[in-house]
Design a protein around this motif. Sequence first.
Motif, PDB file in Angstrom:
ATOM      1  N   VAL A   1       0.837  -1.205   0.000  1.00 57.17           N
ATOM      2  CA  VAL A   1       0.000   0.000   0.000  1.00 57.17           C
ATOM      3  C   VAL A   1       0.869   1.252   0.000  1.00 57.17           C
ATOM      4  O   VAL A   1       0.538   2.249  -0.661  1.00 57.17           O
ATOM      5  CB  VAL A   1      -0.973  -0.005   1.198  1.00 57.17           C
ATOM      6  N   LEU A   2       1.991   1.232   0.701  1.00 54.65           N
ATOM      7  CA  LEU A   2       2.919   2.371   0.666  1.00 54.65           C
ATOM      8  C   LEU A   2       3.453   2.594  -0.741  1.00 54.65           C
ATOM      9  O   LEU A   2       3.583   3.734  -1.208  1.00 54.65           O
ATOM     10  CB  LEU A   2       4.075   2.137   1.636  1.00 54.65           C
ATOM     11  N   THR A   3       3.773   1.511  -1.438  1.00 53.19           N
ATOM     12  CA  THR A   3       4.250   1.624  -2.822  1.00 53.19           C
ATOM     13  C   THR A   3       3.196   2.287  -3.695  1.00 53.19           C
ATOM     14  O   THR A   3       3.506   3.175  -4.504  1.00 53.19           O
ATOM     15  CB  THR A   3       4.590   0.225  -3.382  1.00 53.19           C
TER      16      THR A   3
ATOM     17  N   VAL B   1       0.781   6.161   9.160  1.00 52.58           N
ATOM     18  CA  VAL B   1       0.247   6.187  10.519  1.00 52.58           C
ATOM     19  C   VAL B   1       0.609   4.858  11.173  1.00 52.58           C
ATOM     20  O   VAL B   1       0.120   3.802  10.767  1.00 52.58           O
ATOM     21  CB  VAL B   1      -1.280   6.374  10.532  1.00 52.58           C
ATOM     22  N   ALA B   2       1.501   4.909  12.159  1.00 53.82           N
ATOM     23  CA  ALA B   2       1.956   3.703  12.849  1.00 53.82           C
ATOM     24  C   ALA B   2       1.377   3.682  14.250  1.00 53.82           C
ATOM     25  O   ALA B   2       1.600   4.604  15.030  1.00 53.82           O
ATOM     26  CB  ALA B   2       3.480   3.664  12.902  1.00 53.82           C
ATOM     27  N   LEU B   3       0.646   2.630  14.568  1.00 48.68           N
ATOM     28  CA  LEU B   3      -0.036   2.540  15.853  1.00 48.68           C
ATOM     29  C   LEU B   3       0.773   1.782  16.891  1.00 48.68           C
ATOM     30  O   LEU B   3       0.302   1.524  17.985  1.00 48.68           O
ATOM     31  CB  LEU B   3      -1.405   1.896  15.658  1.00 48.68           C
ATOM     32  N   GLU B   4       1.977   1.371  16.519  1.00 46.55           N
ATOM     33  CA  GLU B   4       2.910   0.771  17.464  1.00 46.55           C
ATOM     34  C   GLU B   4       4.307   1.221  17.056  1.00 46.55           C
ATOM     35  O   GLU B   4       4.459   2.016  16.132  1.00 46.55           O
ATOM     36  CB  GLU B   4       2.797  -0.753  17.453  1.00 46.55           C
ATOM     37  N   SER B   5       5.327   0.746  17.747  1.00 47.03           N
ATOM     38  CA  SER B   5       6.690   1.178  17.445  1.00 47.03           C
ATOM     39  C   SER B   5       6.982   0.958  15.966  1.00 47.03           C
ATOM     40  O   SER B   5       6.955  -0.181  15.485  1.00 47.03           O
ATOM     41  CB  SER B   5       7.696   0.399  18.292  1.00 47.03           C
ATOM     42  N   PRO B   6       7.238   2.027  15.209  1.00 44.63           N
ATOM     43  CA  PRO B   6       7.358   1.898  13.754  1.00 44.63           C
ATOM     44  C   PRO B   6       8.682   1.291  13.309  1.00 44.63           C
ATOM     45  O   PRO B   6       9.728   1.509  13.932  1.00 44.63           O
ATOM     46  CB  PRO B   6       7.237   3.347  13.273  1.00 44.63           C
ATOM     47  N   ASP B   7       8.610   0.519  12.238  1.00 45.93           N
ATOM     48  CA  ASP B   7       9.798  -0.032  11.577  1.00 45.93           C
ATOM     49  C   ASP B   7      10.313   1.040  10.616  1.00 45.93           C
ATOM     50  O   ASP B   7      10.030   1.012   9.417  1.00 45.93           O
ATOM     51  CB  ASP B   7       9.398  -1.314  10.836  1.00 45.93           C
ATOM     52  N   LEU B   8      11.044   2.011  11.151  1.00 41.63           N
ATOM     53  CA  LEU B   8      11.412   3.202  10.372  1.00 41.63           C
ATOM     54  C   LEU B   8      12.223   2.894   9.118  1.00 41.63           C
ATOM     55  O   LEU B   8      11.941   3.462   8.054  1.00 41.63           O
ATOM     56  CB  LEU B   8      12.159   4.193  11.259  1.00 41.63           C
ATOM     57  N   PRO B   9      13.241   2.019   9.171  1.00 38.59           N
ATOM     58  CA  PRO B   9      13.980   1.735   7.932  1.00 38.59           C
ATOM     59  C   PRO B   9      13.085   1.207   6.811  1.00 38.59           C
ATOM     60  O   PRO B   9      13.192   1.629   5.665  1.00 38.59           O
ATOM     61  CB  PRO B   9      15.013   0.698   8.376  1.00 38.59           C
ATOM     62  N   ALA B  10      12.173   0.273   7.160  1.00 45.24           N
ATOM     63  CA  ALA B  10      11.279  -0.294   6.146  1.00 45.24           C
ATOM     64  C   ALA B  10      10.290   0.753   5.645  1.00 45.24           C
ATOM     65  O   ALA B  10      10.007   0.837   4.441  1.00 45.24           O
ATOM     66  CB  ALA B  10      10.533  -1.500   6.704  1.00 45.24           C
ATOM     67  N   LEU B  11       9.755   1.564   6.547  1.00 48.87           N
ATOM     68  CA  LEU B  11       8.816   2.607   6.131  1.00 48.87           C
ATOM     69  C   LEU B  11       9.477   3.575   5.159  1.00 48.87           C
ATOM     70  O   LEU B  11       8.874   3.995   4.170  1.00 48.87           O
ATOM     71  CB  LEU B  11       8.288   3.352   7.363  1.00 48.87           C
ATOM     72  N   GLY B  12      10.733   3.921   5.418  1.00 55.05           N
ATOM     73  CA  GLY B  12      11.456   4.787   4.503  1.00 55.05           C
ATOM     74  C   GLY B  12      11.716   4.128   3.163  1.00 55.05           C
ATOM     75  O   GLY B  12      11.564   4.756   2.107  1.00 55.05           O
ATOM     76  N   ARG B  13      12.074   2.844   3.197  1.00 61.21           N
ATOM     77  CA  ARG B  13      12.365   2.135   1.935  1.00 61.21           C
ATOM     78  C   ARG B  13      11.152   2.097   1.015  1.00 61.21           C
ATOM     79  O   ARG B  13      11.300   2.108  -0.210  1.00 61.21           O
ATOM     80  CB  ARG B  13      12.820   0.700   2.225  1.00 61.21           C
ATOM     81  N   TYR B  14       9.972   2.011   1.595  1.00 61.19           N
ATOM     82  CA  TYR B  14       8.778   1.884   0.754  1.00 61.19           C
ATOM     83  C   TYR B  14       8.058   3.210   0.533  1.00 61.19           C
ATOM     84  O   TYR B  14       6.949   3.226   0.010  1.00 61.19           O
ATOM     85  CB  TYR B  14       7.848   0.820   1.339  1.00 61.19           C
ATOM     86  N   GLY B  15       8.705   4.309   0.916  1.00 59.66           N
ATOM     87  CA  GLY B  15       8.207   5.596   0.450  1.00 59.66           C
ATOM     88  C   GLY B  15       7.629   6.539   1.465  1.00 59.66           C
ATOM     89  O   GLY B  15       7.217   7.649   1.112  1.00 59.66           O
TER      90      GLY B  15
ATOM     91  N   THR C   1       7.522   9.435   3.825  1.00 60.04           N
ATOM     92  CA  THR C   1       8.353  10.617   4.077  1.00 60.04           C
ATOM     93  C   THR C   1       8.184  11.129   5.497  1.00 60.04           C
ATOM     94  O   THR C   1       9.003  11.904   5.986  1.00 60.04           O
ATOM     95  CB  THR C   1       8.012  11.738   3.079  1.00 60.04           C
ATOM     96  N   GLU C   2       7.099  10.705   6.136  1.00 59.34           N
ATOM     97  CA  GLU C   2       6.839  11.081   7.520  1.00 59.34           C
ATOM     98  C   GLU C   2       6.063   9.964   8.186  1.00 59.34           C
ATOM     99  O   GLU C   2       5.238   9.303   7.547  1.00 59.34           O
ATOM    100  CB  GLU C   2       6.036  12.389   7.576  1.00 59.34           C
ATOM    101  N   VAL C   3       6.338   9.748   9.471  1.00 54.65           N
ATOM    102  CA  VAL C   3       5.617   8.726  10.232  1.00 54.65           C
ATOM    103  C   VAL C   3       4.901   9.406  11.391  1.00 54.65           C
ATOM    104  O   VAL C   3       5.533  10.019  12.257  1.00 54.65           O
ATOM    105  CB  VAL C   3       6.567   7.639  10.764  1.00 54.65           C
ATOM    106  N   ALA C   4       3.591   9.319  11.392  1.00 53.43           N
ATOM    107  CA  ALA C   4       2.785   9.879  12.476  1.00 53.43           C
ATOM    108  C   ALA C   4       2.476   8.779  13.474  1.00 53.43           C
ATOM    109  O   ALA C   4       1.956   7.715  13.106  1.00 53.43           O
ATOM    110  CB  ALA C   4       1.493  10.463  11.920  1.00 53.43           C
TER     111      ALA C   4
ATOM    112  N   VAL D   1      12.662   1.793  -2.527  1.00 54.99           N
ATOM    113  CA  VAL D   1      13.420   2.880  -3.163  1.00 54.99           C
ATOM    114  C   VAL D   1      14.522   3.320  -2.201  1.00 54.99           C
ATOM    115  O   VAL D   1      14.495   3.018  -1.007  1.00 54.99           O
ATOM    116  CB  VAL D   1      12.506   4.089  -3.488  1.00 54.99           C
ATOM    117  N   ASP D   2      15.501   4.014  -2.752  1.00 54.56           N
ATOM    118  CA  ASP D   2      16.541   4.601  -1.911  1.00 54.56           C
ATOM    119  C   ASP D   2      15.987   5.890  -1.308  1.00 54.56           C
ATOM    120  O   ASP D   2      15.698   6.849  -2.030  1.00 54.56           O
ATOM    121  CB  ASP D   2      17.794   4.903  -2.738  1.00 54.56           C
ATOM    122  N   ALA D   3      15.844   5.913  -0.014  1.00 54.68           N
ATOM    123  CA  ALA D   3      15.268   7.090   0.635  1.00 54.68           C
ATOM    124  C   ALA D   3      15.801   7.201   2.055  1.00 54.68           C
ATOM    125  O   ALA D   3      16.232   6.206   2.659  1.00 54.68           O
ATOM    126  CB  ALA D   3      13.742   7.008   0.665  1.00 54.68           C
ATOM    127  N   ALA D   4      15.765   8.404   2.564  1.00 50.34           N
ATOM    128  CA  ALA D   4      16.199   8.633   3.932  1.00 50.34           C
ATOM    129  C   ALA D   4      15.156   8.114   4.906  1.00 50.34           C
ATOM    130  O   ALA D   4      13.978   7.967   4.567  1.00 50.34           O
ATOM    131  CB  ALA D   4      16.435  10.127   4.153  1.00 50.34           C
TER     132      ALA D   4
END
Length: 324
Positions: A26-28, A42-56, A58-61, A166-169
Amino acid sequence: MTALNKPVLVVVDHSGGVLTTPSAEVLTLARTLAGDGDVVAVALESPDLPALGRYGATEVAVPELGGQSAEVAAVVAEAVLAVVARSQPAAVLLVSSFAGKEVAARLAVALGSGAIVDATGVQVADDGSLAVTKVVLQGSWDTTCTVRRGLPVIAVKPTSVDAVAVDAAEPAVVAVPVELSEVARAVRVVSRTEHPRGGRAPLAEAKAVVVGGRGVEGDFGLVEELADEIGAAVGATRVATDEGWIDHAAQIGQTGVTIAPRLYIGVGVSGAIHHTAGMQAAETIIAVNNDPEAPIFEMADLGIVGDLGDVLPQALDELRRLRG
């Protein structure tokens, strides 16, 4: 493809602290819709930040739930609404699971808009609206829908999109205060039991599924062997689960799991509507049945009339020969 160039909000799921594959899908999709806009996860528990960034993302609420369970639909919906108020997105996307559909309905009611569930694709139309595709009526119709009023809320079927990294911060994390209503606080989760999955992919997320029906006569040995050979999940019809041949968690259909795999192989499955309603979105359907009049052949891309005890061993031998 036309893009929204506005934020798209995605409600993501984690399992054991790891981003789930359907959420990555869905992020893709959100990334393609947002264009130059942000993708807010929108992450309702401790977010997997590296994976969230890889799939696009740009911000995690991260909504502040005040100790309330993220497994309660009312809590999730009100948390997402708080993020919507902050981010002002062009659309909200979720995974079309049982929980995702309930949250989507609550969001649509609260926003005075519309929800579309079991979506298999989403594109931005020339007028800036979202054109949502989904399969209906036992796979006989491909439809295109749009939300005509308010913020679109769309739940996307697992496996409908390929998850592409994707390559992303690493995205920034923002805490979002949430004022939960008495309705949301009224429900308390007292226990939770997770069904064992074994080594196979979860049924609703699998790209290939081998399903056993009445025709297996209680023996799922060949079904499971074929599934393991091609890396598929194992499913079943209601008859097979009612007879106790396999756990009810494997049931596919109106009263079971809804799937949309790239490949569906039905073994000894007749094709009754209460089963086919749950697998109608499969891209390729192969049926093995000794009854040439079985209804499943009407929707199969490849039908094999024969005894599964003869057909499946031959298929397994050929697969192993091709693999060397």
